[in-house]
Write a protein that holds these residues in place. Structure first.
Motif, PDB file in Angstrom:
ATOM      1  N   ALA A  58      15.500  -7.741   8.796  1.00  0.00           N
ATOM      2  CA  ALA A  58      15.851  -6.368   8.545  1.00  0.00           C
ATOM      3  C   ALA A  58      15.207  -5.810   6.866  1.00  0.00           C
ATOM      4  O   ALA A  58      14.359  -4.547   7.504  1.00  0.00           O
ATOM      5  N   ILE A  59      15.604  -6.645   6.368  1.00  0.00           N
ATOM      6  CA  ILE A  59      14.677  -5.980   5.044  1.00  0.00           C
ATOM      7  C   ILE A  59      13.588  -6.144   5.298  1.00  0.00           C
ATOM      8  O   ILE A  59      12.489  -4.978   5.019  1.00  0.00           O
ATOM      9  N   ALA A  60      13.164  -7.376   5.549  1.00  0.00           N
ATOM     10  CA  ALA A  60      11.720  -7.453   5.475  1.00  0.00           C
ATOM     11  C   ALA A  60      10.618  -6.881   6.849  1.00  0.00           C
ATOM     12  O   ALA A  60       9.614  -6.998   6.313  1.00  0.00           O
ATOM     13  N   LEU A  61      11.315  -6.218   7.950  1.00  0.00           N
ATOM     14  CA  LEU A  61      10.290  -5.804   8.399  1.00  0.00           C
ATOM     15  C   LEU A  61      10.015  -4.397   7.709  1.00  0.00           C
ATOM     16  O   LEU A  61       8.793  -3.853   8.562  1.00  0.00           O
ATOM     17  N   GLY A  62      11.134  -3.342   7.993  1.00  0.00           N
ATOM     18  CA  GLY A  62      10.607  -2.312   6.534  1.00  0.00           C
ATOM     19  C   GLY A  62      10.159  -2.161   5.888  1.00  0.00           C
ATOM     20  O   GLY A  62      10.370  -1.596   5.868  1.00  0.00           O
ATOM     21  N   LEU A  63      10.544  -2.945   5.020  1.00  0.00           N
ATOM     22  CA  LEU A  63       9.907  -3.183   3.757  1.00  0.00           C
ATOM     23  C   LEU A  63       8.315  -3.981   3.115  1.00  0.00           C
ATOM     24  O   LEU A  63       7.430  -3.250   2.689  1.00  0.00           O
ATOM     25  N   GLU A  64       8.340  -5.413   3.862  1.00  0.00           N
ATOM     26  CA  GLU A  64       7.371  -5.491   3.453  1.00  0.00           C
ATOM     27  C   GLU A  64       5.945  -5.098   3.437  1.00  0.00           C
ATOM     28  O   GLU A  64       5.520  -5.666   2.543  1.00  0.00           O
ATOM     29  N   GLU A  65       5.561  -4.964   4.772  1.00  0.00           N
ATOM     30  CA  GLU A  65       3.980  -4.528   5.396  1.00  0.00           C
ATOM     31  C   GLU A  65       4.216  -3.648   3.816  1.00  0.00           C
ATOM     32  O   GLU A  65       2.661  -3.089   3.488  1.00  0.00           O
ATOM     33  N   LYS A  66       5.007  -2.603   3.588  1.00  0.00           N
ATOM     34  CA  LYS A  66       4.605  -1.707   2.540  1.00  0.00           C
ATOM     35  C   LYS A  66       4.733  -2.198   1.204  1.00  0.00           C
ATOM     36  O   LYS A  66       3.479  -1.672  -0.152  1.00  0.00           O
ATOM     37  N   LEU A  67       4.997  -3.207   0.421  1.00  0.00           N
ATOM     38  CA  LEU A  67       5.202  -3.524  -0.692  1.00  0.00           C
ATOM     39  C   LEU A  67       3.601  -4.367  -0.623  1.00  0.00           C
ATOM     40  O   LEU A  67       3.220  -4.931  -2.198  1.00  0.00           O
ATOM     41  N   ASN A  68       3.319  -5.494   0.601  1.00  0.00           N
ATOM     42  CA  ASN A  68       1.489  -6.326   0.519  1.00  0.00           C
ATOM     43  C   ASN A  68       0.979  -4.964   0.434  1.00  0.00           C
ATOM     44  O   ASN A  68      -0.329  -5.891  -0.920  1.00  0.00           O
ATOM     45  N   ARG A  69       0.894  -3.502   1.038  1.00  0.00           N
ATOM     46  CA  ARG A  69      -0.256  -2.795   0.035  1.00  0.00           C
ATOM     47  C   ARG A  69      -0.256  -2.724  -1.073  1.00  0.00           C
ATOM     48  O   ARG A  69      -1.669  -2.138  -1.765  1.00  0.00           O
ATOM     49  N   LYS A  70       1.085  -3.370  -2.381  1.00  0.00           N
ATOM     50  CA  LYS A  70       0.857  -2.946  -3.598  1.00  0.00           C
ATOM     51  C   LYS A  70      -0.210  -3.987  -4.278  1.00  0.00           C
ATOM     52  O   LYS A  70      -0.547  -3.868  -5.339  1.00  0.00           O
ATOM     53  N   LEU A  71      -0.665  -5.160  -3.137  1.00  0.00           N
ATOM     54  CA  LEU A  71      -0.951  -6.453  -3.362  1.00  0.00           C
ATOM     55  C   LEU A  71      -2.852  -6.254  -3.266  1.00  0.00           C
ATOM     56  O   LEU A  71      -2.556  -5.821  -2.962  1.00  0.00           O
ATOM     57  N   ILE A  72      -3.443  -7.394  -4.262  1.00  0.00           N
ATOM     58  CA  ILE A  72      -4.171  -7.385  -4.648  1.00  0.00           C
ATOM     59  C   ILE A  72      -4.616  -8.202  -3.300  1.00  0.00           C
ATOM     60  O   ILE A  72      -3.828  -8.741  -2.858  1.00  0.00           O
ATOM     61  N   ASP A  73      -6.290  -7.950  -2.467  1.00  0.00           N
ATOM     62  CA  ASP A  73      -6.541  -8.926  -1.569  1.00  0.00           C
ATOM     63  C   ASP A  73      -5.777 -10.547  -1.838  1.00  0.00           C
ATOM     64  O   ASP A  73      -5.654 -11.300  -0.505  1.00  0.00           O
ATOM     65  N   GLN A  74      -6.579 -10.730  -3.059  1.00  0.00           N
ATOM     66  CA  GLN A  74      -6.179 -11.939  -3.241  1.00  0.00           C
ATOM     67  C   GLN A  74      -4.745 -12.768  -3.601  1.00  0.00           C
ATOM     68  O   GLN A  74      -4.720 -14.173  -4.281  1.00  0.00           O
ATOM     69  N   THR A  75      -4.100 -11.719  -3.088  1.00  0.00           N
ATOM     70  CA  THR A  75      -2.489 -12.271  -3.222  1.00  0.00           C
ATOM     71  C   THR A  75      -2.650 -12.628  -1.936  1.00  0.00           C
ATOM     72  O   THR A  75      -2.265 -12.354  -1.428  1.00  0.00           O
ATOM     73  N   HIS A  76      -1.936 -15.004  -1.967  1.00  0.00           N
ATOM     74  CA  HIS A  76      -2.151 -15.150  -0.835  1.00  0.00           C
ATOM     75  C   HIS A  76      -0.248 -15.661  -0.384  1.00  0.00           C
ATOM     76  O   HIS A  76       0.398 -15.161  -1.803  1.00  0.00           O
ATOM     77  N   ALA A  77      -0.148 -16.267   0.243  1.00  0.00           N
ATOM     78  CA  ALA A  77       0.982 -16.796   1.090  1.00  0.00           C
ATOM     79  C   ALA A  77       2.439 -15.667   1.025  1.00  0.00           C
ATOM     80  O   ALA A  77       2.700 -14.782   0.266  1.00  0.00           O
ATOM     81  N   SER A  78       2.792 -16.581   2.075  1.00  0.00           N
ATOM     82  CA  SER A  78       4.205 -15.045   2.940  1.00  0.00           C
ATOM     83  C   SER A  78       3.495 -13.301   3.333  1.00  0.00           C
ATOM     84  O   SER A  78       4.243 -13.105   3.128  1.00  0.00           O
ATOM     85  N   ARG A  79       2.397 -13.491   3.546  1.00  0.00           N
ATOM     86  CA  ARG A  79       1.507 -12.100   4.106  1.00  0.00           C
ATOM     87  C   ARG A  79       0.898 -12.062   5.089  1.00  0.00           C
ATOM     88  O   ARG A  79       0.121 -13.674   5.415  1.00  0.00           O
ATOM     89  N   PRO A  80       0.758 -12.064   6.475  1.00  0.00           N
ATOM     90  CA  PRO A  80       0.038 -12.264   7.951  1.00  0.00           C
ATOM     91  C   PRO A  80      -1.629 -11.121   7.222  1.00  0.00           C
ATOM     92  O   PRO A  80      -1.654 -10.761   6.288  1.00  0.00           O
TER      93      PRO A  80
END
Length: 358
Positions: free
Chosen positions: A90-112
């Motif tokens: 439930a946390i991942a569904l609500g939070l992960e996409e929003k946190l991923n926006r803060k990562l650089i494009d060259q950060t990989h693993a556990s990201r769609p």
């Protein structure tokens, strides 16, 4: 960057908890545990939501077991399906996409869209784009997950999230793990780990001008024009890791790309071709021998055997592995076609291989 707010109501919403329940059950191997939960799913989800609304939820007791991954012993943390894994989803569904926006494009693993093959493509595209690239720095973090400083992680979460209810629950989630660092096995751990190193990613690219930088969890590759510059970058990176409680492994390497290729996420990447990592190639040959032996002994393929074939077939699709495939998987497929000419499993694999070759 702007901090994320107003997430907690979405995380504990009925629809989100139901979706998290489905994903947690799908990823759980213990079918009996899933069956027991499904019998009372509605009641149990209502109970979980109540504990989250009044903040009385706490993690269940962890079960720790060890696995051997290519000679490395890892401690894996396991929690029950209900309530813990469902809450993590439930946390991942609500939070992960929003946190991923803060990562650089060259950060990989556990990201769609940012798996192993996207990491390989980043390196391959860099090499093709800039012919001046001659050298690579390859390094990783020593015992990354167990070494994460919980207080520093909490600080980084506060730098990204301003939702007090969510921060309160994330703090408990971090503290309920009774050992140092992050538990390997939690759905939330890779998300936290990526955020933990995100500031370093931005620093290396934006301040130290590492234009050709790729990270896959704690494995890092930096490409450059000279060894001297890459050695300087390594020292800067090592210093930053020390500041957040981590340590760079001593087996870091700076080397010319053309002579040996870049051994990264299971592949060896050269300027004009990609090969399979030697260990994976040897494992493929061993698996081929075992499966052929079973076929010759008139034993049918198990689901595990079929999964092994499909997995290696997928791996070979992303490298120059035609000859290797002919000497391994193709032999198995031909044997099985002779025995089961109408086997749709092998027909699908063969068609996929033909499309790639063409």
């Amino acid at each position: 960057m702007r901090r994320i707010g107003d997430i907690w109501p979405d995380i504990i919403a009925d629809a989100n908890l139901m979706e998290a329940s489905g994903l947690a059950c799908r990823s759980r191997r213990d079918k009996k545990e899933v069956a027991r939960f499904k019998e009372k799913e509605t009641i149990l989800l209502r109970k979980l939501k109540s504990s989250l609304v009044d903040h009385t939820y706490h993690s269940s007791k962890y079960r720790i077991f060890q696995v051997n991954e290519n000679g490395k012993i890892r401690d894996i943390a396991d929690l029950p399906l209900y309530p813990d894994r469902i809450f993590h989803w439930a946390i991942a569904l609500g939070l992960e996409e929003k946190l991923n926006r803060k990562l650089i494009d060259q950060t990989h693993a556990s990201r769609p869209g940012h798996g192993i093959h996207s990491a390989v493509n980043d390196i391959r595209n860099y090499i093709r784009k800039d012919g001046r690239i001659k050298y690579a720095l390859k390094t990783d973090v020593s015992k990354f997950f167990p070494s994460v400083d919980k207080n520093i992680l909490k600080s980084k979460l506060r730098g990204a999230i301003k939702d007090k209810d969510l921060i309160f629950e994330l703090d408990k989630l971090i503290d309920d793990y009774p050992y140092p660092g992050l538990p390997i096995g939690n759905r939330t751990s890779p998300m936290f780990a990526n955020l933990y190193l995100s500031e370093m990613d931005h620093t290396m690219k934006e301040i130290h001008h590492c234009h050709y930088y790729v990270r896959y969890m704690d494995d890092i590759v930096v490409l450059g024009y000279s060894k001297q510059w890459l050695h300087q970058i390594r020292k800067v990176m090592s210093s930053y890791l020390n500041e957040i409680g981590l340590k760079m492994k001593e087996n870091w390497q700076v080397f010319p790309i053309d002579s040996r290729g870049i051994d990264f996420v299971g592949y060896r990447i050269f300027t004009d071709h990609i090969l399979l990592r030697k260990r994976i190639k040897n494992n493929l040959k061993k698996a081929t021998g075992r499966i052929l032996s079973n076929i010759e002994s008139d034993r049918r393929l198990t689901e595990h055997d079929r999964g092994t074939i499909a997995s290696y077939n997928g791996i070979l699709l992303f490298c120059n592995g035609y000859n290797l495939r002919c000497s391994t998987l193709s032999k198995i497929e031909q044997k099985m076609k002779d025995l089961e000419p109408k086997d749709s499993f092998f027909s699908a694999i063969s068609n996929g291989s033909k499309e790639l070759t063409e």
